[in-house]
Write a protein that holds these residues in place. Structure first.
Motif, PDB file in Angstrom:
ATOM      1  N   LYS A  27      17.817   7.652  -1.931  1.00 45.37           N
ATOM      2  CA  LYS A  27      18.997   8.327  -1.380  1.00 45.37           C
ATOM      3  C   LYS A  27      19.232   7.791   0.033  1.00 45.37           C
ATOM      4  O   LYS A  27      19.243   6.586   0.240  1.00 45.37           O
ATOM      5  CB  LYS A  27      18.841   9.832  -1.438  1.00 45.37           C
ATOM      6  N   SER A  28      19.399   8.677   1.021  1.00 45.26           N
ATOM      7  CA  SER A  28      19.573   8.196   2.401  1.00 45.26           C
ATOM      8  C   SER A  28      18.349   8.545   3.239  1.00 45.26           C
ATOM      9  O   SER A  28      18.431   8.675   4.447  1.00 45.26           O
ATOM     10  CB  SER A  28      20.839   8.796   3.026  1.00 45.26           C
ATOM     11  N   SER A  29      17.211   8.685   2.570  1.00 46.31           N
ATOM     12  CA  SER A  29      15.967   9.070   3.257  1.00 46.31           C
ATOM     13  C   SER A  29      14.853   8.059   3.037  1.00 46.31           C
ATOM     14  O   SER A  29      13.676   8.426   3.023  1.00 46.31           O
ATOM     15  CB  SER A  29      15.509  10.447   2.756  1.00 46.31           C
ATOM     16  N   THR A  30      15.204   6.800   2.861  1.00 47.72           N
ATOM     17  CA  THR A  30      14.196   5.793   2.526  1.00 47.72           C
ATOM     18  C   THR A  30      13.073   5.734   3.556  1.00 47.72           C
ATOM     19  O   THR A  30      11.899   5.747   3.199  1.00 47.72           O
ATOM     20  CB  THR A  30      14.853   4.406   2.357  1.00 47.72           C
ATOM     21  N   GLY A  31      13.417   5.698   4.830  1.00 53.27           N
ATOM     22  CA  GLY A  31      12.391   5.631   5.879  1.00 53.27           C
ATOM     23  C   GLY A  31      11.465   6.829   5.846  1.00 53.27           C
ATOM     24  O   GLY A  31      10.249   6.697   5.960  1.00 53.27           O
ATOM     25  N   LYS A  32      12.036   7.997   5.675  1.00 51.05           N
ATOM     26  CA  LYS A  32      11.232   9.221   5.650  1.00 51.05           C
ATOM     27  C   LYS A  32      10.236   9.222   4.500  1.00 51.05           C
ATOM     28  O   LYS A  32       9.065   9.538   4.687  1.00 51.05           O
ATOM     29  CB  LYS A  32      12.135  10.451   5.576  1.00 51.05           C
ATOM     30  N   VAL A  33      10.681   8.851   3.290  1.00 48.61           N
ATOM     31  CA  VAL A  33       9.762   8.901   2.149  1.00 48.61           C
ATOM     32  C   VAL A  33       8.700   7.809   2.226  1.00 48.61           C
ATOM     33  O   VAL A  33       7.552   8.025   1.816  1.00 48.61           O
ATOM     34  CB  VAL A  33      10.503   8.899   0.791  1.00 48.61           C
ATOM     35  N   ILE A  34       9.049   6.653   2.783  1.00 46.15           N
ATOM     36  CA  ILE A  34       8.044   5.600   2.973  1.00 46.15           C
ATOM     37  C   ILE A  34       7.010   6.056   3.998  1.00 46.15           C
ATOM     38  O   ILE A  34       5.803   5.916   3.788  1.00 46.15           O
ATOM     39  CB  ILE A  34       8.692   4.262   3.390  1.00 46.15           C
ATOM     40  N   MET A  35       7.482   6.626   5.104  1.00 48.00           N
ATOM     41  CA  MET A  35       6.548   7.102   6.136  1.00 48.00           C
ATOM     42  C   MET A  35       5.646   8.211   5.615  1.00 48.00           C
ATOM     43  O   MET A  35       4.457   8.265   5.948  1.00 48.00           O
ATOM     44  CB  MET A  35       7.331   7.557   7.367  1.00 48.00           C
ATOM     45  N   THR A  36       6.181   9.092   4.789  1.00 48.28           N
ATOM     46  CA  THR A  36       5.365  10.162   4.220  1.00 48.28           C
ATOM     47  C   THR A  36       4.268   9.579   3.332  1.00 48.28           C
ATOM     48  O   THR A  36       3.098   9.978   3.427  1.00 48.28           O
ATOM     49  CB  THR A  36       6.247  11.144   3.414  1.00 48.28           C
ATOM     50  N   ALA A  37       4.622   8.615   2.492  1.00 54.76           N
ATOM     51  CA  ALA A  37       3.630   7.989   1.611  1.00 54.76           C
ATOM     52  C   ALA A  37       2.554   7.258   2.410  1.00 54.76           C
ATOM     53  O   ALA A  37       1.360   7.368   2.104  1.00 54.76           O
ATOM     54  CB  ALA A  37       4.317   7.036   0.640  1.00 54.76           C
ATOM     55  N   LEU A  38       2.959   6.517   3.450  1.00 52.65           N
ATOM     56  CA  LEU A  38       1.981   5.780   4.260  1.00 52.65           C
ATOM     57  C   LEU A  38       1.100   6.726   5.073  1.00 52.65           C
ATOM     58  O   LEU A  38      -0.100   6.481   5.234  1.00 52.65           O
ATOM     59  CB  LEU A  38       2.684   4.778   5.175  1.00 52.65           C
ATOM     60  N   THR A  39       1.688   7.796   5.581  1.00 58.26           N
ATOM     61  CA  THR A  39       0.902   8.784   6.329  1.00 58.26           C
ATOM     62  C   THR A  39      -0.149   9.418   5.425  1.00 58.26           C
ATOM     63  O   THR A  39      -1.309   9.572   5.813  1.00 58.26           O
ATOM     64  CB  THR A  39       1.815   9.863   6.947  1.00 58.26           C
ATOM     65  N   ASP A  40       0.249   9.765   4.207  1.00 57.98           N
ATOM     66  CA  ASP A  40      -0.712  10.326   3.247  1.00 57.98           C
ATOM     67  C   ASP A  40      -1.836   9.338   2.946  1.00 57.98           C
ATOM     68  O   ASP A  40      -3.008   9.718   2.870  1.00 57.98           O
ATOM     69  CB  ASP A  40      -0.015  10.724   1.949  1.00 57.98           C
ATOM     70  N   GLU A  41      -1.491   8.078   2.768  1.00 58.07           N
ATOM     71  CA  GLU A  41      -2.515   7.053   2.490  1.00 58.07           C
ATOM     72  C   GLU A  41      -3.445   6.895   3.688  1.00 58.07           C
ATOM     73  O   GLU A  41      -4.661   6.782   3.542  1.00 58.07           O
ATOM     74  CB  GLU A  41      -1.830   5.720   2.151  1.00 58.07           C
ATOM     75  N   ALA A  42      -2.882   6.886   4.893  1.00 59.42           N
ATOM     76  CA  ALA A  42      -3.704   6.743   6.102  1.00 59.42           C
ATOM     77  C   ALA A  42      -4.678   7.903   6.258  1.00 59.42           C
ATOM     78  O   ALA A  42      -5.809   7.720   6.723  1.00 59.42           O
ATOM     79  CB  ALA A  42      -2.805   6.632   7.336  1.00 59.42           C
ATOM     80  N   ARG A  43      -4.278   9.082   5.849  1.00 56.08           N
ATOM     81  CA  ARG A  43      -5.155  10.261   5.979  1.00 56.08           C
ATOM     82  C   ARG A  43      -6.444  10.104   5.176  1.00 56.08           C
ATOM     83  O   ARG A  43      -7.485  10.621   5.567  1.00 56.08           O
ATOM     84  CB  ARG A  43      -4.400  11.519   5.574  1.00 56.08           C
ATOM     85  N   LYS A  44      -6.394   9.401   4.064  1.00 55.62           N
ATOM     86  CA  LYS A  44      -7.612   9.148   3.275  1.00 55.62           C
ATOM     87  C   LYS A  44      -8.627   8.384   4.129  1.00 55.62           C
ATOM     88  O   LYS A  44      -9.820   8.657   4.084  1.00 55.62           O
ATOM     89  CB  LYS A  44      -7.286   8.331   2.021  1.00 55.62           C
ATOM     90  N   TYR A  45      -8.124   7.418   4.886  1.00 57.89           N
ATOM     91  CA  TYR A  45      -9.007   6.593   5.719  1.00 57.89           C
ATOM     92  C   TYR A  45      -9.400   7.312   7.002  1.00 57.89           C
ATOM     93  O   TYR A  45     -10.445   7.015   7.580  1.00 57.89           O
ATOM     94  CB  TYR A  45      -8.357   5.239   5.985  1.00 57.89           C
TER      95      TYR A  45
END
Length: 196
Positions: A129-147
């Motif tokens: 939609k018009s939230s591409t940056g937000k959803v990418i950042m959310t996914a990367l933030t979640d991945e970073a939290r594992k580390y």
């Protein structure tokens, strides 16, 4: 002024900073993610349009070579062709990686939907939609939290980058200020500038 254990120091916690931190952590390399704001407030969150990759999901015969040509033309041929070539070569893999991390790009019948955007001649923009940056950042933030949980990424939000430390012509760390306490902190080790 306090000092920190030598780790790779990444200045900036937006899309490029998180990507660098995750890449290092996956290789078992510990890093500090230093930023004036948390990742959730980085400018990357505001990106709306999408991300280009020559996946040819729309059946237009798109190729990486065509993506390279369009990108070079869009930049008036001022950019480094070598850098753009690496970007366009790796774009399909990056989009697939983002999709595997849970980025909800628009799909139809199980295929990514791509659209024209930003001067591209083919439909190659993947979007949410018009939230591409937000959803990418959310996914990367979640991945970073594992580390983070594994101790490979340590976040230092609300820390202002002051200067890179150079000794004998080589970068050996960064001077940073905690914006809450006002304390200056020395982060020893290599520095990656990922601050836009």
């Amino acid at each position: 002024m306090s000092g920190h254990i030598s780790r790779v120091n990444i200045i900036g916690a937006g899309l490029s900073g998180l990507s660098a931190a995750i890449t290092l952590a996956r290789a078992g390399i510990a890093c500090n993610l230093i930023s004036s704001q948390p990742s959730e407030r980085a400018q990357s969150v505001l990106a709306e349009g999408g991300i280009n990759a020559a996946l040819d999901t729309m059946g237009e015969g798109d190729t990486i070579e065509s993506h390279l040509k369009d990108t070079m033309k869009g930049g008036c041929f001022l950019e480094s062709e070598e850098a753009v070539s690496r970007l366009t070569d790796n774009a399909p893999e990056i989009v697939r990686e983002l999709e595997s991390l849970g980025v909800p790009f628009r799909t139809h019948n199980g295929k990514l939907v791509q659209r024209n955007f930003g001067g591209q001649k083919k439909k190659r923009t993947c979007y949410a939609k018009s939230s591409t940056g937000k959803v990418i950042m959310t996914a990367l933030t979640d991945e970073a939290r594992k580390y983070e949980a594994a101790g490979l990424i340590q976040r230092f939000c609300h820390h202002e980058f002051l200067e890179v430390l150079i000794k004998e012509g080589k970068c050996c760390g960064a001077l940073v200020r905690d914006t809450y306490s006002g304390e200056d902190m020395l982060f020893n080790g290599p520095v990656i500038m990922a601050c836009g």
